[in-house]
Design an enzyme around this catalytic site. Structure first.
Site, PDB file in Angstrom:
ATOM      1  CG  ASP A 143      -1.392  -1.344   1.353  1.00  0.00           C
ATOM      2  OD1 ASP A 143      -2.400  -1.680   0.179  1.00  0.00           O
ATOM      3  OD2 ASP A 143      -1.655  -1.730   2.670  1.00  0.00           O
ATOM      4  N   GLY A 186      -4.629  -1.169  -1.557  1.00  0.00           N
ATOM      5  CA  GLY A 186      -4.144  -0.162  -1.241  1.00  0.00           C
ATOM      6  C   GLY A 186      -4.547   0.806   0.690  1.00  0.00           C
TER       7      GLY A 186
HETATM    8  O1  F6P Z   1      -2.513  -4.557   3.626  1.00  0.00           O
HETATM    9  C1  F6P Z   1      -2.367  -4.818   2.481  1.00  0.00           C
HETATM   10  C2  F6P Z   1      -3.197  -5.077   1.622  1.00  0.00           C
HETATM   11  O2  F6P Z   1      -2.837  -6.083   0.757  1.00  0.00           O
HETATM   12  C3  F6P Z   1      -4.771  -4.122   1.553  1.00  0.00           C
HETATM   13  O3  F6P Z   1      -4.189  -3.996  -0.171  1.00  0.00           O
HETATM   14  C4  F6P Z   1      -5.774  -5.016   1.376  1.00  0.00           C
HETATM   15  O4  F6P Z   1      -6.776  -4.138   1.288  1.00  0.00           O
HETATM   16  C5  F6P Z   1      -5.206  -5.836   2.582  1.00  0.00           C
HETATM   17  O5  F6P Z   1      -4.002  -5.994   2.917  1.00  0.00           O
HETATM   18  C6  F6P Z   1      -5.967  -7.484   2.314  1.00  0.00           C
HETATM   19  O6  F6P Z   1      -5.567  -7.688   3.765  1.00  0.00           O
HETATM   20  P1  F6P Z   1      -5.929  -9.043   3.553  1.00  0.00           P
HETATM   21  O7  F6P Z   1      -5.000 -10.522   4.099  1.00  0.00           O
HETATM   22  O8  F6P Z   1      -6.645  -9.568   5.565  1.00  0.00           O
HETATM   23  O9  F6P Z   1      -7.102 -10.006   2.976  1.00  0.00           O
END
Ligand code: F6P
Length: 381
Positions: A143, A186
């Protein structure tokens, strides 16, 4: 004298985790320091899951530079200061388990813990540092929203993946005269969206920092149509929201208190549908998702990750703890973890999603915003 250090990777994975680990291990070995990996992020610290890392013959840290993921795992549900447990009655409780983790660090004789992670990880790191643990953070996230650094590792690879997706959407969009929407990740920052829109030649980029007016987006597409361009490519950040409206949320996770449990996503589909109705052109959404996090890092991320890893170990050798390695004015540097995650709002372009968080978002005077506007990328305002 530094003898034994440990590396912890936490939060959503990125390409470059292993490159940082390798750089720390190699620098440590060059200075006669033993290096361990903490398995599955803060969870491993609690459960005493430690693994020796080395670049000796058959060592775990060999051949990992181009490898995606993390050889020591990672965890997205482990705030040890507010840790979710199921008590004897089967009820969910949140407990501060930090003292158990600190005892484990003492028992195993770790002189320093390297925390590879984003704002949530570094907040816990700062809290451990306040309790006397020697901590050095390394800023990780696709992000690019960690405060006090110009770039986080993993970000460049995510942008490159999004750029490639845009190139591919261009040709299919052009062939079928469609509006092609690409939803990228992001969180609450539009770095991936804006930079990939410029790199991938998109016509429109919708980012969280600029609430969009869907009518204006449709007008941009109609103007293109009038000029004979009956297709358009739109990048939408998952955290983008319409003027006066709110972010599209897929759901919430239950990953413990004190971490961001909002699961963003779905705005790409919403935007595609609205644009189809407003312009009469067919629209299709593609949600890029975890493609942005997996796989081999770009050359840029391999170098950045290696620089960060070496710098982190150098700081440890200097016994400079409670800091985060950063890039400032293009050069390696370090800043206090308190500045990164604390309530210090004096440090520039930061405002987080919660009162406590310091996220680095795009400001309107950023070169990326000016560049995008000057080449005609509509930002929905
Ligand atoms: O912070 C990194 C990220 O990939 C974000 O861009 C996204 O919103 C989130 O993590 C997704 O998280 P998870 O792995 O918990 O689905």
């Amino acid at each position: 004298m530094l003898k034994k250090v440990a590396i912890l990777a936490n939060g959503g994975d990125v390409s470059g985790f292993n490159a940082v680990i390798r750089a720390i291990v190699k620098t440590a070995e060059n200075h006669g320091v033993e290096c361990y990996g903490i398995i599955d992020g803060y969870n491993g610290l609690l459960k005493k899951q430690f693994e020796k890392l080395s670049t000796a013959q058959d060592g775990e840290a060999i051949g990992i530079l181009p490898k995606g993921g993390s050889i020591i795992g990672s965890s997205t549900n482990s705030n040890l200061f507010n840790y979710k447990i199921v008590n004897d009655n089967g009820e969910i409780e949140y407990k501060d388990m930090s003292d158990v983790a600190i005892q484990n660090i003492k028992d195993f004789g770790f002189d320093c813990i390297f925390t590879l992670g984003g704002d949530g990880t570094q907040k816990s790191a700062r809290d451990f540092s306040t309790k006397g643990v020697n901590i050095i953070g390394v800023p990780k996230t696709i992000d690019n929203d960690v405060a006090c650094t110009e770039i986080t590792f993993g970000y460049n690879t995510a942008v490159s993946v999004a750029m490639e997706a845009l190139d591919r959407l261009h040709t299919t969009g052009e062939t079928h005269h469609r509006i092609m929407v690409l939803e990228v990740m992001g969180r609450y920052a539009g770095w991936i969206a804006l930079e990939s829109a410029i790199a991938g030649g998109a016509d429109i980029a919708l980012i969280p920092e600029i609430p969009y007016d869907i009518e204006k987006v449709a007008t941009k597409i109609e103007n293109r149509k009038k000029r004979g361009k009956n297709f358009s490519v739109v990048v939408v950040a998952e955290g983008a929201a319409p003027k006066g409206g709110s972010i599209t949320v897929l759901g919430t996770r239950d990953n413990g208190k004190g971490v961001d449990n909002t699961k963003l996503g779905g705005v790409g589909q919403v935007v595609a549908k609205q644009l189809e109705e407003l312009t009469g052109l067919e629209a299709r959404n593609t949600t890029l998702g975890y493609m942005q996090r997996g796989g081999t890092p770009t050359a840029f991320d391999r170098v950045l990750s290696t620089k960060y890893g070496v710098k982190a170990m150098e700081l440890a050798l200097e016994e400079k703890f409670g800091v985060l390695t950063v890039i400032k004015n293009g050069k390696l540097d370090s800043v206090s973890l308190d500045d990164v995650v604390g309530k210090n709002k004096q440090i520039g372009a930061v405002s987080g999603n919660t009162e406590e968080s310091n996220l680095r978002k795009i400001t309107m005077d950023d070169d990326l915003v000016k560049t995008a506007r000057n080449i005609g990328i509509a930002l929905g305002d």
